[in-house]
Motif scaffolding. Structure first.
Motif, PDB file in Angstrom:
ATOM      1  N   PHE A   1       0.852  -1.186   0.000  1.00 53.26           N
ATOM      2  CA  PHE A   1       0.000   0.000   0.000  1.00 53.26           C
ATOM      3  C   PHE A   1       0.889   1.237   0.000  1.00 53.26           C
ATOM      4  CE2 PHE A   1      -3.427  -2.487   2.514  1.00 53.26           C
ATOM      5  CZ  PHE A   1      -3.935  -3.001   1.329  1.00 53.26           C
ATOM      6  N   TRP A   2       0.745   2.064  -1.015  1.00 55.33           N
ATOM      7  CA  TRP A   2       1.528   3.293  -1.125  1.00 55.33           C
ATOM      8  C   TRP A   2       0.588   4.480  -0.986  1.00 55.33           C
ATOM      9  CZ3 TRP A   2       3.511   5.430  -6.436  1.00 55.33           C
ATOM     10  CH2 TRP A   2       4.196   6.636  -6.221  1.00 55.33           C
ATOM     11  N   GLY A   3       0.817   5.298   0.021  1.00 55.07           N
ATOM     12  CA  GLY A   3      -0.041   6.447   0.204  1.00 55.07           C
ATOM     13  C   GLY A   3       0.351   7.253   1.428  1.00 55.07           C
ATOM     14  N   PRO A   4      -0.219   8.450   1.579  1.00 53.72           N
ATOM     15  CA  PRO A   4       0.101   9.321   2.704  1.00 53.72           C
ATOM     16  C   PRO A   4      -0.466   8.781   4.011  1.00 53.72           C
ATOM     17  CG  PRO A   4      -1.686  10.254   1.416  1.00 53.72           C
ATOM     18  CD  PRO A   4      -1.207   9.053   0.665  1.00 53.72           C
ATOM     19  N   PRO A   5      -0.072   9.366   5.146  1.00 56.35           N
ATOM     20  CA  PRO A   5      -0.590   8.909   6.437  1.00 56.35           C
ATOM     21  C   PRO A   5      -2.090   9.165   6.569  1.00 56.35           C
ATOM     22  CG  PRO A   5       1.371  10.287   6.718  1.00 56.35           C
ATOM     23  CD  PRO A   5       0.942  10.431   5.299  1.00 56.35           C
TER      24      PRO A   5
ATOM     25  N   ASP B   1       4.548  -1.952   8.537  1.00 59.06           N
ATOM     26  CA  ASP B   1       4.419  -0.508   8.374  1.00 59.06           C
ATOM     27  C   ASP B   1       5.789   0.096   8.071  1.00 59.06           C
ATOM     28  OD1 ASP B   1       3.028   1.837   8.252  1.00 59.06           O
ATOM     29  OD2 ASP B   1       3.009   2.188  10.410  1.00 59.06           O
ATOM     30  N   GLU B   2       5.799   1.111   7.205  1.00 62.00           N
ATOM     31  CA  GLU B   2       7.044   1.781   6.793  1.00 62.00           C
ATOM     32  C   GLU B   2       8.051   0.766   6.253  1.00 62.00           C
ATOM     33  OE1 GLU B   2       7.279   4.977   6.755  1.00 62.00           O
ATOM     34  OE2 GLU B   2       5.571   5.540   7.998  1.00 62.00           O
TER      35      GLU B   2
ATOM     36  N   GLY C   1       2.720  -4.671   2.840  1.00 61.47           N
ATOM     37  CA  GLY C   1       3.593  -3.588   3.270  1.00 61.47           C
ATOM     38  C   GLY C   1       2.916  -2.254   3.088  1.00 61.47           C
ATOM     39  N   ALA C   2       3.288  -1.298   3.916  1.00 63.40           N
ATOM     40  CA  ALA C   2       2.758   0.061   3.797  1.00 63.40           C
ATOM     41  C   ALA C   2       3.922   1.031   3.707  1.00 63.40           C
ATOM     42  CB  ALA C   2       1.870   0.407   4.992  1.00 63.40           C
ATOM     43  N   THR C   3       3.817   1.977   2.801  1.00 63.15           N
ATOM     44  CA  THR C   3       4.899   2.945   2.644  1.00 63.15           C
ATOM     45  C   THR C   3       4.340   4.287   2.195  1.00 63.15           C
ATOM     46  OG1 THR C   3       6.948   3.448   1.452  1.00 63.15           O
ATOM     47  CG2 THR C   3       5.315   2.134   0.280  1.00 63.15           C
ATOM     48  N   THR C   4       4.994   5.343   2.630  1.00 64.76           N
ATOM     49  CA  THR C   4       4.652   6.688   2.167  1.00 64.76           C
ATOM     50  C   THR C   4       5.576   7.114   1.033  1.00 64.76           C
ATOM     51  OG1 THR C   4       6.084   7.622   3.882  1.00 64.76           O
ATOM     52  CG2 THR C   4       3.745   7.413   4.412  1.00 64.76           C
ATOM     53  N   GLU C   5       6.550   6.272   0.707  1.00 68.49           N
ATOM     54  CA  GLU C   5       7.523   6.585  -0.341  1.00 68.49           C
ATOM     55  C   GLU C   5       7.263   5.748  -1.587  1.00 68.49           C
ATOM     56  OE1 GLU C   5       9.673   9.041   0.130  1.00 68.49           O
ATOM     57  OE2 GLU C   5       8.959   9.324   2.177  1.00 68.49           O
ATOM     58  N   ASN C   6       7.748   6.221  -2.718  1.00 68.21           N
ATOM     59  CA  ASN C   6       7.545   5.517  -3.980  1.00 68.21           C
ATOM     60  C   ASN C   6       8.199   4.136  -3.924  1.00 68.21           C
ATOM     61  OD1 ASN C   6       7.574   4.603  -6.654  1.00 68.21           O
ATOM     62  ND2 ASN C   6       7.654   6.674  -7.447  1.00 68.21           N
ATOM     63  N   PRO C   7       7.408   3.068  -4.001  1.00 69.75           N
ATOM     64  CA  PRO C   7       7.984   1.717  -3.895  1.00 69.75           C
ATOM     65  C   PRO C   7       9.019   1.425  -4.984  1.00 69.75           C
ATOM     66  CG  PRO C   7       5.594   1.648  -3.691  1.00 69.75           C
ATOM     67  CD  PRO C   7       5.944   3.028  -4.137  1.00 69.75           C
ATOM     68  N   SER C   8       8.861   2.013  -6.158  1.00 66.00           N
ATOM     69  CA  SER C   8       9.800   1.757  -7.252  1.00 66.00           C
ATOM     70  C   SER C   8      11.212   2.184  -6.889  1.00 66.00           C
ATOM     71  CB  SER C   8       9.352   2.499  -8.517  1.00 66.00           C
ATOM     72  OG  SER C   8       8.080   2.053  -8.928  1.00 66.00           O
ATOM     73  N   PHE C   9      11.317   3.187  -6.024  1.00 62.10           N
ATOM     74  CA  PHE C   9      12.625   3.686  -5.616  1.00 62.10           C
ATOM     75  C   PHE C   9      13.116   3.038  -4.323  1.00 62.10           C
ATOM     76  CE2 PHE C   9      11.097   7.864  -7.665  1.00 62.10           C
ATOM     77  CZ  PHE C   9      11.457   7.410  -8.928  1.00 62.10           C
ATOM     78  N   GLU C  10      12.202   2.656  -3.454  1.00 58.82           N
ATOM     79  CA  GLU C  10      12.576   2.260  -2.094  1.00 58.82           C
ATOM     80  C   GLU C  10      12.542   0.760  -1.830  1.00 58.82           C
ATOM     81  OE1 GLU C  10      13.766   4.444  -0.111  1.00 58.82           O
ATOM     82  OE2 GLU C  10      13.253   6.241  -1.250  1.00 58.82           O
ATOM     83  N   LEU C  11      11.863  -0.005  -2.682  1.00 61.09           N
ATOM     84  CA  LEU C  11      11.746  -1.442  -2.439  1.00 61.09           C
ATOM     85  C   LEU C  11      12.482  -2.239  -3.506  1.00 61.09           C
ATOM     86  CD1 LEU C  11       8.008  -1.784  -1.343  1.00 61.09           C
ATOM     87  CD2 LEU C  11      10.028  -1.408   0.068  1.00 61.09           C
ATOM     88  N   ASN C  12      12.984  -3.397  -3.110  1.00 60.00           N
ATOM     89  CA  ASN C  12      13.730  -4.255  -4.026  1.00 60.00           C
ATOM     90  C   ASN C  12      12.844  -4.740  -5.171  1.00 60.00           C
ATOM     91  OD1 ASN C  12      15.796  -3.987  -2.242  1.00 60.00           O
ATOM     92  ND2 ASN C  12      15.703  -6.084  -1.452  1.00 60.00           N
TER      93      ASN C  12
END
Length: 286
Positions: free
Chosen positions: A60-64, A118-119, A144-155
């Motif tokens: 899940f990618w989105g703001p808090p 989370d994060e 997983g949950a992230t506020t950052e772009n998964p393409s840049f931050e996840l493997n």
């Protein structure tokens, strides 16, 4: 010395502490979730997955404050999976090993585990790689949950095994529904006139959890009449708009500004311009 976690005094039960409004109003079913029609609406990805019984690992990618944790919990309920929640900020390798061992034990006994992280972008490459074998053999279903772009931050390896779903900020109509739900729970209407009510919703900046926190503050005031917009502004600080001068929000907002200018929409262009200035953007860049 008394134990920190001692329960009730002898002969009685401990009184539960006060629960935040956000906890009291946590949806019990996916149908009660406010907003996110692109994720849980009719024919949306999660709706289709649940209907077909093919729920896969997700990011899940989105703001808090838009429902990432809540939706994950409800997915576990819908699929009869054991729900486990960890935060990448507070969990290390030892914690992950314990989680995986417990999940393996449940799996051996016929029960699956939905692991909500989370994060998740806070885990390094090696830690992210550690999820892969347990995802592949069905020991865990990772959300997983992230506020950052998964393409840049996840493997890439992790992303290839999970579907990314984008959750959006709540609109004013969604926040109004949430405010009405809060008023029903509190048993009274907020002491605000129409303009002040609209200002309160705007202060939340699309964050449902933030709105409920603001509502709790307003509800605690002893007022005989209704506050107008100016009186509310004196009592409450506007929530700082989410902005990151070097991350996703920087590029999201400058893109919105570009589109507004190209589309000859001066009001929107001025809004995004002011939003970036308020967030600390260098005026020379703008």
């Amino acid at each position: 010395m008394a134990d920190l976690f001692d329960s009730a005094p002898e002969g009685g039960r401990a009184k539960a502490g006060p629960r935040p409004l956000a906890d009291k109003l946590r949806p019990k079913t996916l149908g009660e979730v406010i907003g996110q029609p692109k994720v849980i609406g009719p024919d949306a990805p999660l709706t289709v997955m649940l209907a077909s019984g093919t729920l896969t690992s997700l990011v899940f990618w989105g703001p808090p404050g838009v429902g990432k944790t809540t939706i994950a919990r409800l997915l576990a309920d819908e699929t009869d999976l054991h729900f486990v929640q960890i935060s990448a900020i507070f969990s290390g390798v030892a914690d992950l090993k314990k989680v995986f061992e417990a999940a393996k034990h449940r799996h051996a006994n016929g029960q699956g585990t939905l692991l909500f992280v989370d994060e998740i972008h806070r885990f390094n490459k090696a830690q992210q790689d550690g999820f892969l074998p347990f995802m592949e053999d069905g020991t865990i279903l990772l959300v997983g949950a992230t506020t950052e772009n998964p393409s840049f931050e996840l493997n890439a390896a992790l992303l290839s095994r999970a579907q990314v779903l984008v959750l959006e900020r709540l609109g004013l109509a969604d926040l109004e529904k949430l405010a009405q739900r809060a008023e029903k729970e509190l048993g009274r209407a907020l002491p605000l006139d129409g303009h002040a009510r609209e200002a309160l919703l705007e202060m939340a900046d699309g964050d449902g959890r933030a709105l409920l926190g603001l509502i709790e503050q307003v509800n605690a005031w002893s007022l005989t009449g209704k506050l107008d917009r100016e009186a509310l502004a004196k009592r409450l600080m506007r929530r700082a708009a989410k902005y990151d001068k070097s991350g996703d929000e920087h590029y999201n907002l400058i893109s919105a500004l570009h589109k507004s200018v190209r589309g000859s929409d001066p009001d929107a262009a001025l809004y995004w311009f002011a939003r970036m200035l308020e967030g600390g953007e260098d005026p020379r860049f703008l």
